[in-house]
Write a protein that holds these residues in place. Structure first.
Motif, PDB file in Angstrom:
ATOM      1  N   LYS A  26      40.953   1.870   6.511  1.00  0.00           N
ATOM      2  CA  LYS A  26      41.209   2.241   7.897  1.00  0.00           C
ATOM      3  C   LYS A  26      42.279   1.339   8.505  1.00  0.00           C
ATOM      4  CE  LYS A  26      38.866   3.020  12.275  1.00  0.00           C
ATOM      5  NZ  LYS A  26      37.616   2.919  13.013  1.00  0.00           N
ATOM      6  N   LYS A  29      45.703   2.265   7.134  1.00  0.00           N
ATOM      7  CA  LYS A  29      46.198   3.497   7.733  1.00  0.00           C
ATOM      8  C   LYS A  29      46.738   3.241   9.142  1.00  0.00           C
ATOM      9  CE  LYS A  29      44.892   8.286   8.502  1.00  0.00           C
ATOM     10  NZ  LYS A  29      43.819   9.280   8.420  1.00  0.00           N
ATOM     11  N   GLU A  30      46.039   2.417   9.928  1.00  0.00           N
ATOM     12  CA  GLU A  30      46.503   2.075  11.276  1.00  0.00           C
ATOM     13  C   GLU A  30      47.829   1.314  11.222  1.00  0.00           C
ATOM     14  OE1 GLU A  30      43.269  -0.121  12.940  1.00  0.00           O
ATOM     15  OE2 GLU A  30      42.082   1.678  13.356  1.00  0.00           O
ATOM     16  N   HIS A  31      47.973   0.414  10.240  1.00  0.00           N
ATOM     17  CA  HIS A  31      49.215  -0.351  10.084  1.00  0.00           C
ATOM     18  C   HIS A  31      50.371   0.590   9.737  1.00  0.00           C
ATOM     19  CE1 HIS A  31      51.992  -3.241   8.037  1.00  0.00           C
ATOM     20  NE2 HIS A  31      51.724  -3.913   9.141  1.00  0.00           N
ATOM     21  N   GLN A  32      50.145   1.537   8.846  1.00  0.00           N
ATOM     22  CA  GLN A  32      51.178   2.506   8.467  1.00  0.00           C
ATOM     23  C   GLN A  32      51.596   3.338   9.681  1.00  0.00           C
ATOM     24  OE1 GLN A  32      52.813   1.926   6.039  1.00  0.00           O
ATOM     25  NE2 GLN A  32      52.008   2.708   4.122  1.00  0.00           N
ATOM     26  N   THR A  33      50.638   3.753  10.486  1.00  0.00           N
ATOM     27  CA  THR A  33      50.927   4.530  11.690  1.00  0.00           C
ATOM     28  C   THR A  33      51.760   3.712  12.669  1.00  0.00           C
ATOM     29  OG1 THR A  33      48.834   5.689  11.401  1.00  0.00           O
ATOM     30  CG2 THR A  33      49.889   5.871  13.550  1.00  0.00           C
ATOM     31  N   MET A  34      51.418   2.428  12.817  1.00  0.00           N
ATOM     32  CA  MET A  34      52.164   1.541  13.708  1.00  0.00           C
ATOM     33  C   MET A  34      53.614   1.404  13.233  1.00  0.00           C
ATOM     34  SD  MET A  34      51.700  -2.543  14.357  1.00  0.00           S
ATOM     35  CE  MET A  34      52.287  -2.870  12.697  1.00  0.00           C
ATOM     36  N   GLU A  36      55.363   3.493  11.368  1.00  0.00           N
ATOM     37  CA  GLU A  36      56.085   4.757  11.514  1.00  0.00           C
ATOM     38  C   GLU A  36      56.522   4.996  12.957  1.00  0.00           C
ATOM     39  OE1 GLU A  36      53.456   7.696   9.943  1.00  0.00           O
ATOM     40  OE2 GLU A  36      53.747   7.041   7.869  1.00  0.00           O
ATOM     41  N   ALA A  37      55.778   4.430  13.909  1.00  0.00           N
ATOM     42  CA  ALA A  37      56.079   4.643  15.324  1.00  0.00           C
ATOM     43  C   ALA A  37      57.060   3.610  15.892  1.00  0.00           C
ATOM     44  CB  ALA A  37      54.780   4.608  16.124  1.00  0.00           C
ATOM     45  N   ASP A  60      63.836   4.007   5.972  1.00  0.00           N
ATOM     46  CA  ASP A  60      62.378   4.115   5.879  1.00  0.00           C
ATOM     47  C   ASP A  60      61.665   2.768   5.787  1.00  0.00           C
ATOM     48  OD1 ASP A  60      62.505   6.806   6.058  1.00  0.00           O
ATOM     49  OD2 ASP A  60      62.335   7.173   3.910  1.00  0.00           O
ATOM     50  N   LYS A  86      55.422  -2.122  23.485  1.00  0.00           N
ATOM     51  CA  LYS A  86      55.895  -0.815  23.024  1.00  0.00           C
ATOM     52  C   LYS A  86      56.800  -0.220  24.097  1.00  0.00           C
ATOM     53  CE  LYS A  86      54.930   2.114  19.685  1.00  0.00           C
ATOM     54  NZ  LYS A  86      56.096   2.150  18.884  1.00  0.00           N
TER      55      LYS A  86
END
Length: 92
Positions: A26, A29-34, A36-37, A60, A86
């Motif tokens: 989990k 996944k949160e780190h990857q989402t961060m 990407e944003a 990328d 942000k």
């Protein structure tokens, strides 16, 4: 192997899954989402403790970060640990 041993082994695996493996997945996944944003203007902190402002998202896996006035460095995205401030997305 006795049935009790098999049940105990499955119970231990289940506990390990819910206490160790699932939270780590989990968090990843949160780190990857961060990552990407990430966008220009975000204030970030790297694993080395360097704070800076994202100037440009190169591709990328790389961003250009301003760490002081006129000092820009290229940083691999996976080394970014935290986004402090942000920026709002640009309105079109």
């Amino acid at each position: 192997m006795r049935p009790q041993d098999l049940i105990m082994l499955l119970l231990i695996f289940g506990i390990m899954y819910f206490l160790l493996i699932r939270p780590q997945q989990k968090k990843l996944k949160e780190h990857q989402t961060m990552l990407e944003a990430l966008r220009r203007g975000d204030q970030i902190v790297t694993q080395g403790g360097v704070k800076g402002k994202v100037v440009k998202v190169k591709d990328d896996n790389e961003v250009e970060v301003e760490i002081a006035d006129g000092v820009n460095v290229r940083v691999v995205k996976s080394t970014i640990t935290t986004v402090l401030n942000k920026t709002e997305p640009a309105k079109s």
